[in-house]
Design a protein around this motif. Structure first.
Motif, PDB file in Angstrom:
ATOM      1  N   PRO A 131       0.857  -1.838  -0.006  1.00 40.23           N
ATOM      2  CA  PRO A 131      -0.165   0.362   0.124  1.00 40.23           C
ATOM      3  C   PRO A 131       0.728   1.273   0.234  1.00 40.23           C
ATOM      4  CG  PRO A 131       0.102  -1.224   2.223  1.00 40.23           C
ATOM      5  CD  PRO A 131       0.781  -2.148   1.394  1.00 40.23           C
ATOM      6  N   HIS A 132       1.989   1.236   0.357  1.00 38.38           N
ATOM      7  CA  HIS A 132       2.717   2.520   0.140  1.00 38.38           C
ATOM      8  C   HIS A 132       4.381   2.272  -0.159  1.00 38.38           C
ATOM      9  CE1 HIS A 132       0.633   4.255   3.402  1.00 38.38           C
ATOM     10  NE2 HIS A 132       0.367   3.493   3.794  1.00 38.38           N
ATOM     11  N   LYS A 133       4.121   1.337  -1.606  1.00 38.86           N
ATOM     12  CA  LYS A 133       5.348   1.082  -2.356  1.00 38.86           C
ATOM     13  C   LYS A 133       6.710   2.986  -2.262  1.00 38.86           C
ATOM     14  CE  LYS A 133       3.590   1.864  -7.430  1.00 38.86           C
ATOM     15  NZ  LYS A 133       1.822   2.603  -6.518  1.00 38.86           N
ATOM     16  N   PRO A 134       7.462   1.842  -2.970  1.00 39.02           N
ATOM     17  CA  PRO A 134       8.435   3.744  -3.574  1.00 39.02           C
ATOM     18  C   PRO A 134       7.982   4.301  -4.792  1.00 39.02           C
ATOM     19  CG  PRO A 134       9.550   1.550  -3.858  1.00 39.02           C
ATOM     20  CD  PRO A 134       8.197   1.065  -2.837  1.00 39.02           C
ATOM     21  N   ASP A 135       8.065   5.566  -4.654  1.00 41.09           N
ATOM     22  CA  ASP A 135       8.259   5.967  -5.801  1.00 41.09           C
ATOM     23  C   ASP A 135       9.899   6.104  -6.799  1.00 41.09           C
ATOM     24  OD1 ASP A 135       6.077   7.389  -4.976  1.00 41.09           O
ATOM     25  OD2 ASP A 135       6.022   8.333  -4.016  1.00 41.09           O
ATOM     26  N   PHE A 136      10.483   6.257  -5.832  1.00 44.53           N
ATOM     27  CA  PHE A 136      12.292   5.853  -6.808  1.00 44.53           C
ATOM     28  C   PHE A 136      12.738   5.077  -5.840  1.00 44.53           C
ATOM     29  CE2 PHE A 136      10.536  10.302  -6.966  1.00 44.53           C
ATOM     30  CZ  PHE A 136      10.845  10.125  -9.030  1.00 44.53           C
ATOM     31  N   LEU A 137      13.495   4.272  -7.139  1.00 38.96           N
ATOM     32  CA  LEU A 137      14.535   2.806  -5.857  1.00 38.96           C
ATOM     33  C   LEU A 137      16.034   3.168  -7.003  1.00 38.96           C
ATOM     34  CD1 LEU A 137      14.956  -0.043  -7.790  1.00 38.96           C
ATOM     35  CD2 LEU A 137      12.635   1.166  -8.238  1.00 38.96           C
ATOM     36  N   SER A 138      16.505   3.161  -6.328  1.00 40.34           N
ATOM     37  CA  SER A 138      18.004   3.318  -7.027  1.00 40.34           C
ATOM     38  C   SER A 138      19.049   1.726  -6.647  1.00 40.34           C
ATOM     39  CB  SER A 138      18.927   4.741  -6.372  1.00 40.34           C
ATOM     40  OG  SER A 138      19.476   3.873  -5.212  1.00 40.34           O
ATOM     41  N   LEU A 139      19.733   1.173  -7.716  1.00 38.09           N
ATOM     42  CA  LEU A 139      20.293   0.851  -7.487  1.00 38.09           C
ATOM     43  C   LEU A 139      21.943   0.623  -7.764  1.00 38.09           C
ATOM     44  CD1 LEU A 139      18.101  -1.817  -9.968  1.00 38.09           C
ATOM     45  CD2 LEU A 139      18.719  -2.123  -7.727  1.00 38.09           C
ATOM     46  N   PHE A 140      23.063   0.357  -6.657  1.00 36.20           N
ATOM     47  CA  PHE A 140      23.849   1.030  -6.938  1.00 36.20           C
ATOM     48  C   PHE A 140      25.185   0.099  -6.906  1.00 36.20           C
ATOM     49  CE2 PHE A 140      27.444   3.988  -4.398  1.00 36.20           C
ATOM     50  CZ  PHE A 140      28.278   4.261  -5.655  1.00 36.20           C
ATOM     51  N   CYS A 141      25.960  -0.159  -8.019  1.00 30.32           N
ATOM     52  CA  CYS A 141      26.707  -1.144  -8.632  1.00 30.32           C
ATOM     53  C   CYS A 141      28.186  -1.095  -8.047  1.00 30.32           C
ATOM     54  CB  CYS A 141      26.981  -1.009  -9.372  1.00 30.32           C
ATOM     55  SG  CYS A 141      28.119  -2.383 -10.619  1.00 30.32           S
ATOM     56  N   LEU A 142      28.369  -2.297  -7.056  1.00 30.42           N
ATOM     57  CA  LEU A 142      29.801  -1.750  -6.186  1.00 30.42           C
ATOM     58  C   LEU A 142      30.297  -2.918  -7.027  1.00 30.42           C
ATOM     59  CD1 LEU A 142      28.925  -2.416  -2.393  1.00 30.42           C
ATOM     60  CD2 LEU A 142      28.864  -0.428  -4.457  1.00 30.42           C
ATOM     61  N   ARG A 143      30.629  -4.193  -7.583  1.00 27.75           N
ATOM     62  CA  ARG A 143      30.896  -5.069  -7.745  1.00 27.75           C
ATOM     63  C   ARG A 143      29.557  -5.433  -9.291  1.00 27.75           C
ATOM     64  NH1 ARG A 143      32.575  -8.233  -3.726  1.00 27.75           N
ATOM     65  NH2 ARG A 143      34.438  -7.037  -4.489  1.00 27.75           N
ATOM     66  N   GLY A 144      30.578  -5.063 -10.782  1.00 30.74           N
ATOM     67  CA  GLY A 144      29.412  -5.922 -12.223  1.00 30.74           C
ATOM     68  C   GLY A 144      30.010  -7.420 -11.634  1.00 30.74           C
ATOM     69  N   ASP A 145      29.391  -8.364 -13.041  1.00 35.85           N
ATOM     70  CA  ASP A 145      29.398  -9.346 -12.785  1.00 35.85           C
ATOM     71  C   ASP A 145      30.619  -9.962 -13.616  1.00 35.85           C
ATOM     72  OD1 ASP A 145      27.550 -10.669 -15.601  1.00 35.85           O
ATOM     73  OD2 ASP A 145      27.812  -8.991 -15.564  1.00 35.85           O
ATOM     74  N   GLN A 146      30.977 -11.155 -13.694  1.00 32.94           N
ATOM     75  CA  GLN A 146      32.256 -11.665 -13.905  1.00 32.94           C
ATOM     76  C   GLN A 146      32.515 -12.025 -15.692  1.00 32.94           C
ATOM     77  OE1 GLN A 146      34.581 -14.483 -11.323  1.00 32.94           O
ATOM     78  NE2 GLN A 146      32.954 -13.576  -9.924  1.00 32.94           N
ATOM     79  N   GLU A 147      30.812 -12.233 -16.062  1.00 37.15           N
ATOM     80  CA  GLU A 147      31.246 -12.114 -17.957  1.00 37.15           C
ATOM     81  C   GLU A 147      30.467 -11.200 -18.201  1.00 37.15           C
ATOM     82  OE1 GLU A 147      29.440 -16.042 -18.001  1.00 37.15           O
ATOM     83  OE2 GLU A 147      30.959 -17.377 -17.207  1.00 37.15           O
ATOM     84  N   GLY A 148      29.900  -9.986 -17.500  1.00 35.16           N
ATOM     85  CA  GLY A 148      29.134  -9.017 -18.640  1.00 35.16           C
ATOM     86  C   GLY A 148      27.836  -9.332 -18.359  1.00 35.16           C
ATOM     87  N   ARG A 149      27.385 -10.215 -18.304  1.00 32.96           N
ATOM     88  CA  ARG A 149      26.312 -10.653 -18.753  1.00 32.96           C
ATOM     89  C   ARG A 149      24.665 -10.257 -18.243  1.00 32.96           C
ATOM     90  NH1 ARG A 149      25.322 -16.918 -19.072  1.00 32.96           N
ATOM     91  NH2 ARG A 149      23.676 -16.740 -20.070  1.00 32.96           N
TER      92      ARG A 149
END
Length: 352
Positions: free
Chosen positions: A183-201
């Motif tokens: 009932p109170h879902k977020p208006d914005f979300l962020s995803l901050f990358c500290l480490r990418g996946d090793q194969e870049g997929r």
């Protein structure tokens, strides 16, 4: 071919994606160094206050969150302008990528349990940077049901959870509105990358309602405005018992020519045939106009959760401490509507 098959075909084979490009703002080396200095000062002051109080509330602290919002006004004016403009006006894709932000060095191993359990100071810079950016978009929130109510949550693969349609999985993650059942879902979300996946997929993908609305027939628009759909709660909120669903809700709401969107290609069900046909039509359109981005360390992706859905293509974790590691944070435009759903002076919502 049904919507699920279309989704899997498009998102499991990234070369078949018909993609747009997110709006991107890049911090240069000087701007990144200044942001790091501001973040370090902010967390040093927070540590001193926690030490004096002999209590650790992590970041669910009113004084610290006010300090983070104040500090955010001191970072690059150009960056502040782009983020505030995105908050006010949005974009066709519904996402904004900020590249070149500072992260902590050295970085701990990617958590194998799905959550960082070390001292918060190990990720002090990354945490402060993310909170500052989110404070420009609204008021940071979290949910007691999810990740123990942490305001900043770790998103990384967990052994045994590969097939789950949640942040701990590594298979195809279907497009969805974040916590659309709440009932109170977020208006914005962020995803901050500290480490990418090793194969870049792993590609983070998003679909914006503004990009597809002109192609959606009027009859389907009308059907999607009825409260004739419901979403199954994720296991973090509902546990392992019988399936629970939110109250019936519309997929499209708000202004007719610029509606808000709430949809989940995996967990949403229509309550009648008319709604089911409209839901399939909208899902196909969203999948045909995806924006995709490969996140690298220092990249922060902001999703307008009112106007865009997001997901992720599959990848192969190795569980060696160097797997993909993102950190997630939510914000709402106004805290007041959820005041009865949170403890006093806390940003963490009570369990559902």
């Amino acid at each position: 071919m049904d919507t699920v098959e279309v989704s899997a075909k498009l998102m499991k084979d990234p070369e078949m994606l018909t993609t747009g490009h997110p709006d991107v703002v890049v911090c240069d080396a000087e701007e990144s160094a200044e942001i790091m200095r501001i973040a370090t000062d902010l967390t040093s002051a927070h540590k001193a206050r926690l030490d004096a109080a002999e209590v650790d509330r992590r970041f669910d602290d009113p004084l610290f969150l006010v300090s983070a919002e104040t500090a955010a006004r001191r970072i690059s004016p150009a960056l502040v302008h782009r983020i505030v403009d995105f908050r006010v006006s949005g974009s066709t894709s519904g996402v904004l990528a900020v590249r070149g932000l500072p992260v902590d060095r050295p970085l701990p191993d990617t958590p194998g349990s799905g959550a960082h359990h070390g001292p918060w100071q190990e990720l002090a810079v990354s945490s402060a940077v993310q909170l500052m950016v989110m404070s420009l978009l609204g008021e940071v929130i979290a949910y007691a049901d999810e990740k123990r109510g942490r305001l900043i949550q770790d998103v990384c693969p967990v052994p045994g959870a590969e097939q789950r349609q949640e942040n701990t999985g590594s298979t195809l993650l279907e497009l969805h509105t974040e916590d659309g059942f709440h009932p109170h879902k977020p208006d914005f979300l962020s995803l901050f990358c500290l480490r990418g996946d090793q194969e870049g997929r792993a590609l983070t993908v998003a679909g914006g309602v503004r990009a597809v609305l002109p192609a959606l027939p009027a009859r389907h628009r009308e059907a999607l405005r009825r409260a004739a759909f419901h979403i199954r709660l994720s296991s973090s909120f509902a546990g392992t018992g019988p399936a629970r669903y939110c109250a019936p809700l519309p997929v499209l709401s708000g202004p007719v020519e610029d509606p808000e969107l709430c949809i989940d290609l995996h967990a949403m069900e229509a309550l009648d045939d008319e709604g089911a046909a409209a839901l399939r039509a909208l899902s196909r359109l969203l999948l045909s106009r995806l924006t995709a981005i490969s996140l690298s360390p220092g990249d922060l992706l902001v999703v307008d959760n009112r106007l865009a859905v997001h997901g992720r293509t599959g990848f192969e974790p190795r569980y060696d401490g160097a797997d993909r590691w993102l950190r997630r944070c939510y914000a709402v435009s106004d805290l007041r509507p959820s005041a009865n759903s949170r403890p006093p002076r806390s940003r963490v919502h009570h369990p559902l």
